[in-house]
Design a protein around this motif. Structure first.
Motif, PDB file in Angstrom:
ATOM      1  N   ILE A  60      97.694  65.816  51.669  1.00 60.59           N
ATOM      2  CA  ILE A  60      97.592  66.082  53.102  1.00 60.59           C
ATOM      3  C   ILE A  60      98.823  66.790  53.647  1.00 60.59           C
ATOM      4  O   ILE A  60      98.771  67.459  54.677  1.00 60.59           O
ATOM      5  N   ASN A  61      99.955  66.688  52.945  1.00 63.22           N
ATOM      6  CA  ASN A  61     101.173  67.364  53.376  1.00 63.22           C
ATOM      7  C   ASN A  61     101.406  68.683  52.646  1.00 63.22           C
ATOM      8  O   ASN A  61     102.482  69.277  52.745  1.00 63.22           O
ATOM      9  N   ARG A 309     112.105  65.351  50.367  1.00 65.12           N
ATOM     10  CA  ARG A 309     111.250  64.207  50.069  1.00 65.12           C
ATOM     11  C   ARG A 309     110.760  63.455  51.306  1.00 65.12           C
ATOM     12  O   ARG A 309     109.812  62.699  51.203  1.00 65.12           O
ATOM     13  N   ASP A 310     111.392  63.647  52.439  1.00 60.31           N
ATOM     14  CA  ASP A 310     111.095  62.817  53.599  1.00 60.31           C
ATOM     15  C   ASP A 310     110.688  63.664  54.804  1.00 60.31           C
ATOM     16  O   ASP A 310     111.255  64.748  55.034  1.00 60.31           O
ATOM     17  N   ASN A 343     106.855  59.742  56.132  1.00 62.07           N
ATOM     18  CA  ASN A 343     106.256  60.094  54.842  1.00 62.07           C
ATOM     19  C   ASN A 343     107.378  60.354  53.836  1.00 62.07           C
ATOM     20  O   ASN A 343     108.293  61.135  54.110  1.00 62.07           O
ATOM     21  N   ARG A 344     107.293  59.702  52.669  1.00 62.92           N
ATOM     22  CA  ARG A 344     108.323  59.882  51.649  1.00 62.92           C
ATOM     23  C   ARG A 344     107.686  60.089  50.286  1.00 62.92           C
ATOM     24  O   ARG A 344     106.788  59.331  49.886  1.00 62.92           O
ATOM     25  N   ASN A 345     108.125  61.123  49.591  1.00 66.39           N
ATOM     26  CA  ASN A 345     107.762  61.331  48.196  1.00 66.39           C
ATOM     27  C   ASN A 345     108.801  60.621  47.332  1.00 66.39           C
ATOM     28  O   ASN A 345     109.912  61.129  47.120  1.00 66.39           O
ATOM     29  N   ASP A 353     103.965  55.918  52.844  1.00 63.95           N
ATOM     30  CA  ASP A 353     103.707  56.275  54.239  1.00 63.95           C
ATOM     31  C   ASP A 353     103.852  55.021  55.093  1.00 63.95           C
ATOM     32  O   ASP A 353     103.230  53.988  54.804  1.00 63.95           O
ATOM     33  N   LEU A 354     104.650  55.126  56.138  1.00 58.32           N
ATOM     34  CA  LEU A 354     104.860  54.019  57.067  1.00 58.32           C
ATOM     35  C   LEU A 354     104.517  54.501  58.476  1.00 58.32           C
ATOM     36  O   LEU A 354     105.023  55.531  58.924  1.00 58.32           O
ATOM     37  N   ASN A 355     103.644  53.747  59.151  1.00 53.67           N
ATOM     38  CA  ASN A 355     103.201  54.115  60.495  1.00 53.67           C
ATOM     39  C   ASN A 355     103.309  52.893  61.409  1.00 53.67           C
ATOM     40  O   ASN A 355     102.828  51.811  61.058  1.00 53.67           O
ATOM     41  N   THR A 356     103.969  53.064  62.534  1.00 55.94           N
ATOM     42  CA  THR A 356     104.022  52.005  63.536  1.00 55.94           C
ATOM     43  C   THR A 356     103.574  52.576  64.867  1.00 55.94           C
ATOM     44  O   THR A 356     103.811  53.758  65.157  1.00 55.94           O
ATOM     45  N   TYR A 357     102.898  51.757  65.680  1.00 52.63           N
ATOM     46  CA  TYR A 357     102.265  52.299  66.881  1.00 52.63           C
ATOM     47  C   TYR A 357     102.165  51.240  67.975  1.00 52.63           C
ATOM     48  O   TYR A 357     102.288  50.029  67.735  1.00 52.63           O
ATOM     49  N   HIS A 358     101.924  51.722  69.182  1.00 50.50           N
ATOM     50  CA  HIS A 358     101.608  50.863  70.324  1.00 50.50           C
ATOM     51  C   HIS A 358     100.579  51.591  71.175  1.00 50.50           C
ATOM     52  O   HIS A 358     100.740  52.775  71.493  1.00 50.50           O
TER      53      HIS A 358
END
Length: 797
Positions: A60-61, A309-310, A343-345, A353-358
């Motif tokens: 996707i990247n 990588r990031d 996103n980190r390879n 992949d780390l996702n945080t949301y509100h």
């Protein structure tokens, strides 16, 4: 619980140990981008000229890893619609990541191609019940008021029903509207509509794409029974500032993107606003020019490349609606969602992949009156974090695992009377839910023809304080039940616990290179739902978390499909059939009111249901004309004790037949046209079966069977024509779009009003947009639109 945790850990260790046997050859890493925009190209083909069978596809990247063969060797990068790139790779290139930039191909008129995916993806992938909808296709579909709309475009796909005339509500494979998870950059949106459902909250100029799952939902996604609509905001250009927008009949929009601080960071800012309120002020009638009616939305995304990588990105969306009548009545709502993604390879085979949301949703109603004035507002929110690891042990195998934690907060409903008002104040108690999910999934090729995927998601849900729980005299509370006790719970104290395992299995078998059969099984749980008697959905619908009296709903879906491509992938044909079983569905008692009560459980009834259907799609992907023809046959049934004499009944969105035709045609580089045609069975409805007399008035009498009648069949044709300014190499490019909604003026019903009957006669006034339904006494049909033209000027710079 401990056993299930250990099971997940053991499965993860098994997959990891299996991967250790994978051959660890030297790897070439690289990325593929579009030359003009510097945007990543997911799905590009990467292969060695001397060994094309061992090719890979960019993620996707836009990144890829491919085993190295004997060097030097030629590496080929191809993507449909772009000029192929060939580069000689030598030993010195192994130590660094290689980058490829593909230029758009100069296509002839006969070579117009839909570019959102690989041409054979529908046959060779495991995707089933999934649609990847390109933004350009959405923009080419004729629109209501000229306003291009994402959710209304999804209504044109097989297996998707609409809530009614002009609305964006979706009913997918027998599920209700609240059973769809709509998220933008990982953050859920609880009311994805403007103008009471006529437009969605998504500005198409700000979007990268949308993935729509209705069948084989991946294990890393969950929380809803019927579908996932995963929307991504686009990244900005890293090289130059660009812009696009439009001026339309009802609104205008503008999107600007470009580099932020350097070529390693970018921004996108987008805004849209209606101006119906501006035209209202021009009216000489004071009862009109004092009104307010508008919506607007703003979105932004900032992306930073932190080395090779990031990548770190921040997204935010805010949208607001308001309707005000002569400073006496006001009704509004707004969405505000924000997310951060990293996103980190980790290495050539492992990604993180780390996702945080509100996400926050609020509505308010105020009524200015000396005798009955009040202010009413409510807020609900969800905060969450999702972490996912992806491991590629070899070219044909992928394993991903992770966790997702969610906290739901449903604030107290607050209705405060104005000073001197006769209305009593209403306050309810807050409701909170905490849900934790762990998931693991893997896919691999069994042989050259068969590929399988298996996954497991485990949801652990707690209804938590602060809050109260009522104890009733009856096991299943009703409006007549007495409250015996009220239990108080402190912050985060456990009030009720649920858990459920959600297995996911799918397979694909290639019968021929262009023909495959697929099958999938999904189990899903949903721990929050809407209690409403309105099928289209309203901004103030009541969300209810699972608790001691309202269990989570569960769905099991089995689907089988046949997929074939023709004429070198220019045409595709698919047929899918499904069966879905529902447990613990909630519906309202007859005459129930749930908006302002703190005892919402007394108004609800729980039961089961099922749905089945067959979906057919014929799609043309290239040539002067592109588009699709789809047909769906589907049925939905429910049985809930206390409703319809405990017999099976259809919910309002049950529509057996659904036919859609979408056609886009390019006459030349400057002229194009689009057309859509829709035909569906009328939605289920309850009409009066007679009348009875009260105080010398005759009133409608309703039967015991719910939704035993039907609206008339719905059909409509829309058309549009687009004219582009001649491209003379200038930075500014413009186009005009003229569209007609409801081309032949069909009067499709929007609502029915069951009027009083006085002295045996129907008592109503016929006004614009209303007609009598003669087959039932005392029924008045209201329709919204007939022939509705719109003109929009679109531009890019």
């Amino acid at each position: 619980m401990c056993f299930l945790y250990r099971l997940v850990i053991v499965l993860g260790c098994f997959f990891l140990s299996f991967s250790s046997f994978a051959q660890q050859d030297n790897i070439l890493k690289g990325s593929v981008y579009e030359y003009e925009s510097d945007e990543a190209l997911p799905g590009a083909n990467v292969y060695w000229e001397s060994d094309p069978q061992k090719g890979v596809v960019t993620d996707i990247n836009g990144n890829f890893t491919i085993p190295i063969i004997e060097l030097p060797a030629k590496l080929i990068i191809s993507f449909i619609g772009f000029t192929e790139s060939v580069r000689l790779i030598q030993e010195k290139d192994i130590a660094k990541d290689v980058k490829f930039y593909l230029r758009p191909e100069e296509l002839s008129l006969e070579e117009i191609i839909i570019l959102e995916r690989r041409p054979d993806q529908n046959v060779k992938s495991l995707d089933m019940g999934k649609s990847v909808v390109p933004i350009q296709t959405i923009k080419n579909i004729p629109a209501l008021f000229g306003e291009v709309d994402l959710l209304r475009s999804l209504q044109l796909l097989p297996g998707v029903q609409t809530a009614g005339e002009g609305t964006t509500g979706l009913f997918v494979r027998g599920g209700s509207a609240d059973q769809n998870l709509v998220q933008i950059d990982g953050a859920p949106i609880y009311n994805p509509s403007h103008f009471f459902g006529f437009f969605s909250v998504f500005n198409p100029d700000a979007l990268e794409g949308v993935e729509f799952y209705k069948g084989n939902i991946p294990a890393n996604l969950g929380g809803r029974l019927s579908s996932v609509i995963d929307v991504s905001l686009k990244e900005g250009n890293y090289q130059k500032v660009r812009g696009e927008g439009g001026i339309g009949t009802i609104s205008s929009r503008l999107t600007v993107d470009g580099p932020l601080f350097s070529d390693k960071s970018s921004f996108v800012l987008s805004g849209r606003r209606t101006y119906a309120d501006v035209f209202l002020r021009l009216s000489p009638n004071e009862s009109i020019n004092n009104n307010s009616l508008y919506f607007y939305d703003l979105s932004g995304k900032f992306t930073f490349k932190l080395g090779d990588r990031d990548k770190l990105s921040f997204s935010s969306y805010y949208g607001s609606d308001f309707l005000g009548l002569s400073a006496q009545f006001g009704f509004g709502w707004d969405n505000w969602v924000s997310s951060a993604t990293w996103n980190r390879n980790i290495n050539e085979r492992t990604f993180f992949d780390l996702n945080t949301y509100h996400s926050r949703y609020k509505y308010m109603v105020n009524f200015v009156d000396d005798d009955n004035g009040f202010d009413w507002d409510n807020v609900l929110s969800e905060t969450g974090t999702r972490a996912e690891w992806t491991f590629l042990p070899n070219e044909s195998t992928q394993i991903n695992w992770g966790f997702h934690t969610q906290f739901y907060h449903f604030a107290p409903i607050n209705l405060e009377p104005a000073p001197g008002s006769a209305i009593e104040p209403i306050f309810t108690n807050q409701r909170n839910g905490w849900q934790n999910n762990v998931f693991i999934a893997g896919s691999t090729d069994i042989n050259a023809r068969m590929r399988i995927e298996a996954g497991l998601r485990w949801g652990i849900y707690h209804r938590v304080g602060r809050g109260v729980q009522y104890q009733y005299s009856d096991e299943q509370p009703s409006p007549e039940s007495a409250i015996l006790d009220t239990l108080q719970f402190s912050g985060l104290e456990n009030m009720k616990f649920y858990q459920g395992l959600e297995p996911r299995v799918s397979m694909r078998y290639l019968l021929q290179d262009n023909l495959s059969i697929k099958a999938a099984y999904n189990r899903t749980f949903q721990y929050i739902q809407v209690a409403t008697n309105n099928s289209a959905g309203l901004p103030l619908d009541r969300w209810v978390p699972a608790d001691a009296f309202v269990p989570p709903i569960r769905a099991d879906q089995i689907s089988i499909g046949l997929f074939k491509n023709l004429n070198q992938d220019r045409w595709e044909i698919s047929a899918e059939t499904y069966y879905k079983d529902f447990k613990n569905l909630v519906d309202l008692r007859q005459g129930a009111s749930v908006i302002l009560t703190d005892n919402v459980e007394t108004e609800l009834l729980t039961g089961n249901g099922y749905a089945y259907g067959a979906e057919f799609l014929l799609r043309k992907n290239s040539g002067k004309s592109t588009g699709w023809l789809s047909y769906t046959y589907s049925r939905t049934w429910r049985r809930i004790e206390g409703i319809s004499n405990d017999r099976w009944y259809n919910p309002r969105f049950d529509r057996p037949h659904d036919l859609t035709l979408v056609v886009n045609h390019e006459f030349n580089k400057r002229w194009s046209a689009g057309m859509t045609f829709i035909y569906t069975t009328g939605q289920a409805v309850t009409f009066p079966v007679g009348s009875y007399e009260v105080d010398n008035q005759r009133l409608p009498l309703y039967g015991s069977q719910r939704n035993a009648d039907r609206f008339p069949d719905y059909h409509r044709m829309d058309a549009s024509v687009t004219w582009k300014n001649e491209d003379k190499g200038r930075k500014w490019r413009g186009s005009w779009n003229f569209s007609i909604y409801n081309l032949y003026g069909r009067k499709n019903p929007f609502t029915y009003q069951f009027t009083d009957i006085v002295n045996g006669e129907i008592n109503f006034d016929v006004s614009s947009g209303q007609e009598i339904v003669s087959r039932r006494p005392g029924v008045v049909m209201t329709y919204l639109f007939t022939f509705l033209p719109a003109l929009t000027y679109n531009f890019q710079f």
